[in-house]
Design an enzyme around this catalytic site. Structure first.
Site, PDB file in Angstrom:
ATOM      1  N   SER A 180      -7.006   5.474  -0.048  1.00 38.44           N
ATOM      2  CA  SER A 180      -7.220   4.220  -0.776  1.00 38.44           C
ATOM      3  C   SER A 180      -8.698   3.859  -0.709  1.00 38.44           C
ATOM      4  CB  SER A 180      -6.389   3.097  -0.149  1.00 38.44           C
ATOM      5  OG  SER A 180      -5.015   3.408  -0.175  1.00 38.44           O
ATOM      6  N   GLN A 207      -4.986  -1.107  -7.291  1.00 37.24           N
ATOM      7  CA  GLN A 207      -5.631  -0.237  -6.311  1.00 37.24           C
ATOM      8  C   GLN A 207      -6.266   0.956  -7.010  1.00 37.24           C
ATOM      9  OE1 GLN A 207      -3.529   2.716  -3.526  1.00 37.24           O
ATOM     10  NE2 GLN A 207      -3.854   0.969  -2.172  1.00 37.24           N
ATOM     11  N   ASP A 246       0.822  -1.216   0.000  1.00 41.04           N
ATOM     12  CA  ASP A 246       0.000   0.000   0.000  1.00 41.04           C
ATOM     13  C   ASP A 246       0.854   1.264   0.000  1.00 41.04           C
ATOM     14  OD1 ASP A 246      -2.512   1.311   0.040  1.00 41.04           O
ATOM     15  OD2 ASP A 246      -2.384   1.615   2.200  1.00 41.04           O
TER      16      ASP A 246
END
Length: 296
Positions: free
Chosen positions: A238, A288, A214
């Protein structure tokens, strides 16, 4: 987020802090508690929630099945003032595959939903992408050194965040700027590893990679627009995160994270990543979508 760790902390101390953070506590059948990050303030880092949720799913699944993919949606920002409760639902248990659903909760509200799939290892048809030709990590400056070099340009209120020690050693390929990023192609590469050797537990190494996956990914979609996380008026978060785990690896050895962003629009940016070992094995892939809203 923050680590309440002295600036002269050793790599071993930093690595142990992350290992401890990912060592979730079982409080009942398929119910776990994830620890707060020591000294954490504000919003919980999304990679922490993903990694702890993966650990909960892994601890509800028996060998020889191994996690090979996860798909997570962020619904609310986590709050560092409270621990996170993870409830695992055993949706499917087959001979070759198993599926787990994990709900991350804080103060009675879900902050993340994640589905995770497990497979008993087997052989089969195989191919992979080639690793990009980039400089070796030993020839590159660490992100910590880059942050220290530009500290004088950063407003005082951001110094604690910019200069805090981190358990993931990152070596960016190419220039990085947190203050005045220039417009660039939506592609970036970086080497990373946990900063000291850790135990041989493969589940722990998968959790560390999930944590690190991430980092930097969302920023790829902002590169063509000359903005970054510290640009005034930028609102980022996110929205979802997917990770596929292809092959065994060690998170305490150098891994190359190569990222690109094929699209952005409507205040959202879409990003893809591939993770290679130093000898060129493709061991993981990620995707993502995130919020990249610029308020005037």
């Amino acid at each position: 987020m923050d680590f309440n760790t002295p600036h002269d902390a050793t790599p071993e101390q930093l690595a142990e802090t992350l290992v401890t953070l990912l060592d979730i506590e079982r409080i009942d059948t398929d119910l776990f508690r994830g620890a707060r990050q020591p000294g954490g303030e504000g919003r919980v880092f999304g990679g922490q929630v993903i990694a702890q949720a993966l650990q909960a799913a892994q601890r509800s699944t028996d060998a020889p099945k191994v996690a090979h993919s996860l798909h997570a949606y962020f619904m609310r920002p986590g709050d560092e003032a409270h621990p996170i409760i993870y409830r695992v639902v055993r949706d499917f248990e087959g001979r070759s595959f198993a599926t787990r659903r994990v709900i991350a909760m804080q103060q009675g509200q879900p902050i993340l939903n994640m589905a995770c799939s497990f497979q008993t290892p087997e052989g089969g048809l195989a191919h992979q992408d080639m690793m990009p030709d980039v400089p070796a990590p030993d020839t590159l400056a660490s992100e910590r050194e880059l942050r220290q070099a530009m500290a004088a340009e950063v407003p005082e209120r951001h110094h604690a965040w910019l200069l805090r020690p981190r358990p993931i050693d990152i070596r960016p390929v190419g220039p990085r700027s947190w203050i005045r990023p220039g417009e660039d192609a939506p592609v970036q590469h970086l080497w990373f590893r946990i900063c000291a050797p850790i135990a041989d537990d493969p589940a722990l190494h998968r959790a560390v990679l999930a944590y690190a996956s991430d980092m930097a990914l969302l920023g790829t979609s902002m590169r063509p627009h000359g903005v970054g996380f510290m640009t005034p008026g930028m609102q980022t978060a996110s929205l979802d995160h997917a990770l596929w785990l292809h092959e065994p690896f060690r998170a305490d050895e150098w891994l190359l994270y190569t990222m690109d962003s094929p699209w952005a629009g409507h205040a959202r940016g879409f990003n893809r990543g591939r993770v290679f070992t130093r000898d060129g094995r493709l061991v993981a892939s990620s995707a993502q979508e995130g919020l990249i809203r610029r308020r005037e």
